[in-house]
Design an enzyme around this catalytic site. Structure first.
Site, PDB file in Angstrom:
ATOM      1  N   THR A  82     -13.858 162.349 -34.081  1.00  0.00           N
ATOM      2  CA  THR A  82     -13.075 162.639 -35.493  1.00  0.00           C
ATOM      3  C   THR A  82     -11.785 161.977 -35.567  1.00  0.00           C
ATOM      4  OG1 THR A  82     -14.441 164.369 -36.124  1.00  0.00           O
ATOM      5  CG2 THR A  82     -12.676 164.054 -37.228  1.00  0.00           C
ATOM      6  N   HIS A 221     -18.649 163.902 -26.004  1.00  0.00           N
ATOM      7  CA  HIS A 221     -19.893 164.946 -25.733  1.00  0.00           C
ATOM      8  C   HIS A 221     -21.023 164.223 -26.148  1.00  0.00           C
ATOM      9  CE1 HIS A 221     -20.040 166.584 -30.019  1.00  0.00           C
ATOM     10  NE2 HIS A 221     -18.985 165.708 -30.364  1.00  0.00           N
ATOM     11  N   THR A 257       0.507 165.661 -25.353  1.00  0.00           N
ATOM     12  CA  THR A 257       0.211 165.586 -23.830  1.00  0.00           C
ATOM     13  C   THR A 257      -1.123 165.271 -23.807  1.00  0.00           C
ATOM     14  OG1 THR A 257       1.962 167.232 -23.567  1.00  0.00           O
ATOM     15  CG2 THR A 257       0.636 166.636 -21.732  1.00  0.00           C
ATOM     16  N   CYS A 343     -23.161 169.707 -41.725  1.00  0.00           N
ATOM     17  CA  CYS A 343     -22.887 170.706 -42.367  1.00  0.00           C
ATOM     18  C   CYS A 343     -22.376 171.890 -41.728  1.00  0.00           C
ATOM     19  CB  CYS A 343     -24.149 171.070 -43.120  1.00  0.00           C
ATOM     20  SG  CYS A 343     -24.015 172.524 -44.129  1.00  0.00           S
TER      21      CYS A 343
HETATM   22  N1  PLP Z   1     -19.078 160.010 -36.031  1.00  0.00           N
HETATM   23  C1  PLP Z   1     -20.491 160.130 -35.844  1.00  0.00           C
HETATM   24  C2  PLP Z   1     -21.407 159.199 -36.171  1.00  0.00           C
HETATM   25  C3  PLP Z   1     -20.704 161.523 -35.336  1.00  0.00           C
HETATM   26  O1  PLP Z   1     -22.038 161.432 -35.284  1.00  0.00           O
HETATM   27  C4  PLP Z   1     -19.884 162.440 -35.030  1.00  0.00           C
HETATM   28  C5  PLP Z   1     -20.396 163.720 -34.639  1.00  0.00           C
HETATM   29  O2  PLP Z   1     -21.388 164.162 -34.632  1.00  0.00           O
HETATM   30  C6  PLP Z   1     -18.644 162.086 -35.129  1.00  0.00           C
HETATM   31  C7  PLP Z   1     -18.323 160.642 -35.904  1.00  0.00           C
HETATM   32  C8  PLP Z   1     -17.460 162.889 -34.907  1.00  0.00           C
HETATM   33  O3  PLP Z   1     -17.603 163.139 -33.515  1.00  0.00           O
HETATM   34  P1  PLP Z   1     -16.987 164.327 -32.630  1.00  0.00           P
HETATM   35  O4  PLP Z   1     -17.597 165.572 -32.835  1.00  0.00           O
HETATM   36  O5  PLP Z   1     -16.249 163.874 -31.475  1.00  0.00           O
HETATM   37  O6  PLP Z   1     -15.448 164.893 -33.610  1.00  0.00           O
END
Ligand code: PLP
Length: 408
Positions: A82, A221, A257, A343
């Site tokens: 994100t 992850h 950091t 969601c």
């Molecule tokens: N973009 C996509 C296509 C995702 O599937 C996800 C997470 O499900 C994200 C972005 C966000 O990743 P994170 O969980 O590392 O913030």
């Protein structure tokens, strides 16, 4: 495999994790790398412990760069996928506006909230959103002329959809951009372009330099690395005014950091996923196809996952059933699955991805996403396939008993 309890209760079949698109279990290689790195201190420190932490951080950066086809300096460790999406999309947009006065943002309706919300935030800050059309499988239109105007500040596209698993025509998009660059005449080849590759990295080979885009986001992850550890690939010459301000770490794009322990886990998990990518791909596809066959045997099923797609994804709808009933019944039967739509509120809503693909709301509400991964066994796939008909029948019966909630 079964587990037995000490109280003489009948043994329970082991639970099955079938939500790999949400998060994957930590790989052993990542656990070991992070254990080794757990006592590291400040990688910015100008003393011995700082140098030791920095060495691990930079080694991880080099490993990631080599696997993803870029230079180490182009690897930015972030706090999540994100965060990588936010820094890239907003950062490219802000720099384009500052340098060229460009204020249009191009994206489709099937993006993850990390992208959708970044784009929406930009519209609050004076940018104009231009919708990139998708077809019934959620694939963007590669013939679009949306990228051809000088006023585009940033365009963004996901590589693989988190719900359907369908892959975007990334190669066609990047070839078109390369062709425009060669012709030297059109702006289309140089529009700052971001790829949200969070679902793709670790599952399909990625070569950042070959893509010719400015930025790409990934998340550890999703391929067996630690949670809250993302990767932003940013070309050396990309103009990015990061929305994150602070001490200037990570090329000034991700202040804060740096975390050498997480970086070590990211690199180890990525290396492990590349090592077994081909065999995992073949095996997971076979298991997914087995479950898909069972789903296709159920009356009035709609299958959203359409090749080319990620190997582990199966996204379907069973009209007449509610998605949350389907996952609740699977949960009771020992299977962790999802409706697919991102969601956090716990309220079952029709997926924005499916509705953007033109799926009616009542059909979209009956969605179920089963995502398999390297830890899925043949027995797991057989059990899920065996459970599906009864689970769908029960969810449909519950749907009939409670009536059509979609109009409430
Ligand atoms: N973009 C996509 C296509 C995702 O599937 C996800 C997470 O499900 C994200 C972005 C966000 O990743 P994170 O969980 O590392 O913030």
């Amino acid at each position: 495999m079964t587990t037995t309890s000490s109280t003489n209760r009948p043994s329970q079949p082991r639970r099955i994790f079938a939500d790999y698109a949400a998060t994957a279990p930590l790989r052993q290689e990542a656990i070991e790398a992070m254990e080794q790195a757990q006592h590291l201190l400040n990688p910015a420190g100008h003393y011995a412990s700082g140098r030791a932490a920095r060495a691990v951080l930079e080694e991880a950066r080099e490993q990631v760069a080599e696997l993803l086809g870029c230079d180490p300096v182009e690897v930015i460790f972030t706090g999540s996928g994100t965060e990588a999406d936010n820094i890239a999309i907003q950062g490219l947009a802000f720099a384009s506006r500052r340098l060229r006065g460009a204020t249009a943002v191009v994206s489709s309706g099937i993006e993850h909230p990390a992208v959708l919300e970044s784009v929406q935030w930009l519209t609050h800050l004076g940018f104009e959103h231009r919708e990139w059309a998708v077809d019934q499988h959620g694939r963007v239109d590669t013939d679009t002329d949306l990228l051809d105007t000088d006023d585009v500040a940033v365009a963004t596209c996901m590589w693989a959809n988190n719900e359907t698993g369908n892959l975007q025509p990334i190669e066609a998009i990047t070839q078109r951009r390369a062709q425009h660059r060669r012709q030297g005449s059109s702006h289309a080849g140089t529009v700052p372009f971001h790829i949200d590759a969070v679902q793709a990295v670790g599952h399909v080979p990625v070569n950042f330099h070959a893509l010719g885009v400015q930025t790409l986001a990934a998340s550890a992850h999703k391929f067996g690395g630690p949670k809250s550890a993302g990767i932003l690939l940013a070309r050396r010459d990309a103009q990015i005014d990061s929305p994150l301000r602070g001490g200037g770490q990570e090329r000034g794009l991700r202040s804060g950091t740096a975390n050498p322990q997480a970086a070590a886990g990211v690199a180890a998990a990525l290396a492990a996923s590349y090592k077994t990518m081909e065999q995992d791909h073949a095996r997971v596809t076979r298991l997914r196809d087995h479950v898909a066959q069972a789903a296709r045997g159920i009356d009035d099923v709609r299958v959203w996952t359409q090749e080319p797609a990620l190997p582990g994804h199966l996204h379907v709808s069973f009209p007449g059933a509610e998605g949350d009933s389907l996952i609740m019944l699977l949960d009771v039967a020992g299977v962790d699955a999802s409706t697919g739509s991102a969601c956090s509120s716990g309220v079952n809503r029709a997926s924005h991805v499916l509705t953007a693909m033109g799926v009616p709301v009542d059909v979209a509400r009956g969605a179920l996403r089963i995502t398999l991964g390297p830890g899925t066994t043949d027995e797991d796939a057989r059990r899920i396939a065996g459970l599906l008909p009864e689970v769908v029948a029960q969810a449909r019966a519950a749907g009939m008993a409670f009536g059509d909630k979609s109009t409430r």
